[in-house]
Design a protein around this motif. Sequence first.
Motif, PDB file in Angstrom:
ATOM      1  N   THR A  68       0.826  -1.209   0.000  1.00 43.27           N
ATOM      2  CA  THR A  68       0.000   0.000   0.000  1.00 43.27           C
ATOM      3  C   THR A  68       0.854   1.251   0.000  1.00 43.27           C
ATOM      4  O   THR A  68       0.577   2.224  -0.724  1.00 43.27           O
ATOM      5  CB  THR A  68      -0.931   0.006   1.231  1.00 43.27           C
ATOM      6  N   THR A  69       1.919   1.247   0.825  1.00 46.60           N
ATOM      7  CA  THR A  69       2.803   2.412   0.898  1.00 46.60           C
ATOM      8  C   THR A  69       3.477   2.674  -0.440  1.00 46.60           C
ATOM      9  O   THR A  69       3.611   3.820  -0.880  1.00 46.60           O
ATOM     10  CB  THR A  69       3.863   2.206   1.988  1.00 46.60           C
ATOM     11  N   THR A  72       0.883   4.106  -2.749  1.00 50.40           N
ATOM     12  CA  THR A  72       0.557   5.474  -2.339  1.00 50.40           C
ATOM     13  C   THR A  72       1.687   6.428  -2.688  1.00 50.40           C
ATOM     14  O   THR A  72       1.449   7.546  -3.162  1.00 50.40           O
ATOM     15  CB  THR A  72       0.277   5.517  -0.823  1.00 50.40           C
ATOM     16  N   ARG A  76       1.467   9.586  -5.001  1.00 52.40           N
ATOM     17  CA  ARG A  76       1.798  10.887  -4.434  1.00 52.40           C
ATOM     18  C   ARG A  76       2.867  11.589  -5.267  1.00 52.40           C
ATOM     19  O   ARG A  76       2.808  12.801  -5.498  1.00 52.40           O
ATOM     20  CB  ARG A  76       2.275  10.743  -2.996  1.00 52.40           C
ATOM     21  N   GLU A 338      -5.070   6.839   3.609  1.00 49.78           N
ATOM     22  CA  GLU A 338      -4.185   7.673   2.796  1.00 49.78           C
ATOM     23  C   GLU A 338      -4.214   7.223   1.332  1.00 49.78           C
ATOM     24  O   GLU A 338      -4.219   8.055   0.417  1.00 49.78           O
ATOM     25  CB  GLU A 338      -2.760   7.586   3.349  1.00 49.78           C
ATOM     26  N   HIS A 339      -4.240   5.914   1.145  1.00 49.79           N
ATOM     27  CA  HIS A 339      -4.298   5.409  -0.228  1.00 49.79           C
ATOM     28  C   HIS A 339      -5.619   5.796  -0.893  1.00 49.79           C
ATOM     29  O   HIS A 339      -5.639   6.151  -2.078  1.00 49.79           O
ATOM     30  CB  HIS A 339      -4.129   3.881  -0.234  1.00 49.79           C
ATOM     31  N   MET A 342      -5.241   9.315  -1.801  1.00 52.69           N
ATOM     32  CA  MET A 342      -4.397   9.456  -2.991  1.00 52.69           C
ATOM     33  C   MET A 342      -5.184   9.116  -4.257  1.00 52.69           C
ATOM     34  O   MET A 342      -5.076   9.794  -5.276  1.00 52.69           O
ATOM     35  CB  MET A 342      -3.179   8.531  -2.888  1.00 52.69           C
ATOM     36  N   THR A 343      -5.955   8.041  -4.162  1.00 54.82           N
ATOM     37  CA  THR A 343      -6.759   7.639  -5.324  1.00 54.82           C
ATOM     38  C   THR A 343      -7.781   8.724  -5.659  1.00 54.82           C
ATOM     39  O   THR A 343      -7.988   9.063  -6.831  1.00 54.82           O
ATOM     40  CB  THR A 343      -7.474   6.308  -5.036  1.00 54.82           C
TER      41      THR A 343
END
Length: 494
Positions: A68-69, A72, A76, A338-339, A342-343
Motif C-alpha cells: 500500500t505504501t 501510495t 503521491r 491515505e491510499h 491518494m486515489t
Amino acid sequence: MASSTSSLQPPSPPPGPFSAAGTASSPLETLIPHLLASKRSLSSINHVWRANELCTSTRTSLERSTITTARTSFLRSGITSQLAVLQQVHRNTEATAKQGRAEFEAVIQVLDEADERLRDTLGKLRSTIVEKGLRPGDEERRSLLDFMNEEGVEGLVGVIKESLDGAGQGMREFEDGNRGFREEVENVRKSLYGDVMKGGSGLVGSASQGRVVQSQERSPIPQILHEMEDRAREMATGLESLVSHYDLCVTAIKQTEGGGDAASKIAGDLPEGVDIGQDAGGAPPEPMGDQERMEMMRVLEEDAGQVEDVVMEIRDHIAEMESLHSRVEMHTSHLATEHVNMTAAFRMLEDLGQKLPGHITRTQIFLMRWDEDKAAIDERLEELEGLTELYDGFLRAYDNLLIEIGRRKDQELEVEQVVQEARTRLEKLYEDEVEEREVFKKEQGDFLPVDIWPGLRDRPLRYSLSSVDDQASRVPDISKSVIYRAIQRVHGKR
C-alpha cells in the motif's frame, strides 16, 4: 520453576511433604492443590495461541502495508509534480486577475475624475446666467448650459456605464472561475497531504511537502513485529515451564501412595494443544529413591510458588501485544485511508486536468475581452474629456466675450468723445469764419461791387459728423463689475 521468565526471585523452599521435617500433613493434601493450580495455569496456552495469531496478523499487515505504501508513494509522487504545475497555472491566472482588477479600478478612478470635472463644468455653465444686454428684451433669462446639448453628455455617460458594467461582469466571471479553480486545486492538495497540512497555506513549499511524505512513509510495524515476536517467544517459554511443572506435579502424585487415582481424576480434560509427554491415568512409574523423591519435591515446591507469576507475566505479554496490534491496525487503517485519499486526489487531478485547457482558454478570452473593453472605454474617455474641454472653452469664451464687450464699449466711448470734440471744433471754426466774413463785409463791402464775385456774400461751408453704417448695432451695456469678474476668471486672479 527452573525455566520461568519471571523476574521475581524464587522464594526459599518451604518444607515439602517428603522433607525431613515434613510429616505434619498428608502428601496428597499438599500435592493436589499444586496439581489443580498447575492445571489451571495451562489455560495460558490460549494466550500463546492468540500471540501466534497476532504475530501472523502483524506479518500480513506488514506485507500489505508495504504494498500500500509503495502504491501510495507512486501516486503521491505523480500527483505532487502535477499539482505543482496546476498551482503555477493558478498563480499565473491569479496574477492576471489581480492585474486586470487593478487596471479596472484605475480606469474607474480616471473616469470618476473625468466625470467629476465635466459635472463641475456643467454646474458652472448652469449657474452662469447670460447677461440681459446680450439677449432680446422679451426673452426669458437663460444660462450658458441652455446653449449646449446636455443630452449628449448623458448619452455618453450611459454608454461608458454600459461599457464598465460589461467589463466588470467579465472581471467577476473570471475571478469566480479562478476561485473555483483554486478550490479544486486545494481539494487535490488536501487529499494529497490530508490533515497533516490542515490549517496551512494553499501553496505548500517543496521542503514542507518532503517532510510530510517522509513522515507518512515511516512505518512502525517492523519494530512492533520484532517486539511482538520477542514477547511471543517469552510466552512460549513460560508455557513450556508451566507444562513441565504440571508434568512434575503428576509424577509426584503418582509417586505418592493413593495418588494414582487422584492424578487420573484431576489430570483429564487438559486445554487443547497441551502436550505433557505422558498419560496421567496410565501405569504407575517406577518407584524413586528417597533422595530422588526429596529433590523432586524441593523443585516442585519452588516452582509452585512461581506459577502465578508466570501466568501473570504471560497475561501482561498478551495485553501488551494486543495494544501493539491495535497500533498496527491504526497504522494500516491510516495507510488505507491515505491510499484512498491518494486515489481520490488522482481522480480529481484527472478531472481537473481535463478542465485545464478550458481554464487557460478562459484566461486568454478574458485578456482579449479586457483589451477590447479598455480600448472602448479609453475612446469614450477621450470623448468625455473632449466634451469637458469644449464646455470649459465655452465658459472661457463667454468670459472673454464679456471682456471683449468691455473693450468695445471703451472704444465706442472713445470714438464718441473724438466725434464730439470734432463737432465742437468744426462748429467753432464755422462760427469764426462767419464772424470773419462779417468783418470783411463791413470793412470792404462798400467798396466792392456786388457782381464782382457772385459768392462774395455766401455763407461758409458747414460740416456735420454722423455714423456711416446705420445698420451697425450698439455695444450692449454691461456693468463694469461683471466685466471685472470676467477678467479675474480669465486671468486667474482671485
